[in-house]
Design a protein around this motif. Structure first.
Motif, short mmCIF file in Angstrom:
data_model
loop_
_atom_site.label_atom_id
_atom_site.label_comp_id
_atom_site.label_asym_id
_atom_site.label_seq_id
_atom_site.Cartn_x
_atom_site.Cartn_y
_atom_site.Cartn_z
N ARG A 175 0.83 -1.20 0.00
CA ARG A 175 0.00 0.00 0.00
C ARG A 175 0.87 1.26 0.00
NH1 ARG A 175 -3.72 2.17 5.03
NH2 ARG A 175 -4.88 3.79 3.87
N TRP A 231 -8.59 0.82 1.43
CA TRP A 231 -7.34 1.31 0.84
C TRP A 231 -7.50 1.65 -0.64
CZ3 TRP A 231 -3.47 -3.00 2.77
CH2 TRP A 231 -3.42 -2.96 4.17
N MET A 272 -7.60 -0.72 -2.88
CA MET A 272 -6.66 -1.68 -3.46
C MET A 272 -7.41 -2.83 -4.14
SD MET A 272 -3.26 -2.31 -3.53
CE MET A 272 -2.51 -1.75 -2.00
#
Length: 344
Positions: free
Chosen positions: A120, A146, A148
């Motif tokens: 990250r 996040w 992601m």
């Protein structure tokens, strides 16, 4: 190139001037944009190389808020299945100008948390992950927070709400067990039971259901719980051979366990395919070079890696698309360890 130019930092302006195109065209080429004609792009890259230009990827990442890095988090690199999966995934990512950042968790959740946090921080564009044992489903929410994108391989995480690439484990082990039954075996064991591992339980269920479908009552003493490793396979086979009533056939959780089992057979002066029938699963490249060559279920790990990369790239292009699933159907590869006639 002059001495003065080689000592100074080459800029996009220098490349544009030398190649006779605009700075915006050079920028598109350096960012691998498909909008530039191939001939022009090739000319710009050649000029950049000739001038000694080095693209500042870190600065570009800061501007764009994301990188060309894909994180690959794997639970067990001692298993060649995952090595082959990584090869397939990396090959497909390179075709789209992404590079891979590899992390090996060795089934340690603390390590997994650490490497994901690091990826990250490096602004990885996405993640391909085979989660550790008992990874909490809360990880899905964390990755979502996040921003992601991720694809799980072999071990599902988050049910039907996440992208997943795997194999039909239940069907595969049924095929392996049925093959031994078709060869005349009724005393068939299973090495690789692991009560904390969903894939293991799925394969064990395929084994037991196949026996029952054929009127054979599963023997609890022949469902061997052991580590998913070479040593686990060796130990599992040793425990079976030490029993008063031995099985005549053995289905192994994977090729790693089957290879360990073959080793123990050799230590006992026994040979798979003659003294006892043995079948593995995963279809790793090394399975063909065991002694004797291992009958196994082909799960095509390189293909699974390619599909995982394709799925992640698709997710990056279309973040709001519905969850994607890919379940590979195994194929039985008959070799010497099961004792099948050569014409099968």
């Amino acid at each position: 190139m002059s001495t003065r130019q080689s000592e100074e930092k080459v800029t996009i302006t220098d490349i544009a001037k030398a190649s006779g195109v605009s700075k915006s065209t050079v920028s598109l080429v350096l960012n691998n944009s498909p909008l530039v004609r191939p001939a022009t792009a090739e000319k710009v890259r050649a000029t950049a190389e000739q001038l000694g230009y080095v693209y500042n990827r870190s600065a570009a990442n800061l501007r764009q808020g994301v990188s060309n890095v894909i994180g690959m988090v794997v639970n067990d690199l001692s298993n060649s299945f995952f090595v082959e999966l990584l090869i397939g995934a990396e090959r497909k990512l390179l075709e789209s100008s992404y590079i891979t950042l590899l992390a090996h968790t060795a089934e340690d959740q603390d390590v997994q948390r650490q490497v994901l946090a690091s990826m990250r921080e490096h602004k990885a564009a996405g993640i391909i992950i085979c989660p550790t044992f008992e990874t909490p489903v809360e990880l899905v929410a964390s990755l979502g927070q996040w921003g992601m994108p991720f694809v799980t391989v072999m071990r599902a995480l988050g049910g039907d709400d996440t992208d997943f690439v795997g194999a039909d484990n239940y069907l595969g082990i049924q095929m392996a067990t049925q093959h031994l039954i078709d060869l005349g075996h009724r005393d068939i064991a299973f090495i690789g039971r692991n009560s904390t591992y969903a894939v293991s339980l799925e394969r064990l269920r395929g084994y037991a259901d196949c026996l029952e479908k054929n009127g054979i009552t599963p023997n609890a003493d022949w469902m061997i719980e052991t580590a998913i490793s070479l040593a686990g396979g060796k130990d599992g086979m040793s425990r079976l051979l030490d029993q008063k009533h031995r099985p005549t056939g053995v289905v192994c959780y994977n090729d790693l366990i089957a290879t360990g089992a073959l080793s123990e057979l050799g230590n006992r002066g026994l040979r798979a395919g003659e003294d006892i029938a043995l079948v593995g699963s995963d279809g790793t490249a090394a399975s063909a070079y065991c002694s004797p060559p291992l009958t196994t279920l082909a799960l095509e790990p390189e293909r699974l890696g390619e599909v995982a990369s394709e799925m992640l790239l698709s997710r990056l292009k279309n973040p709001d698309a519905p969850p994607m699933k890919y379940l590979l159907k195994p194929k039985l590869i008959v070799r010497d360890t099961c004792g099948a006639p050569k014409n099968q």
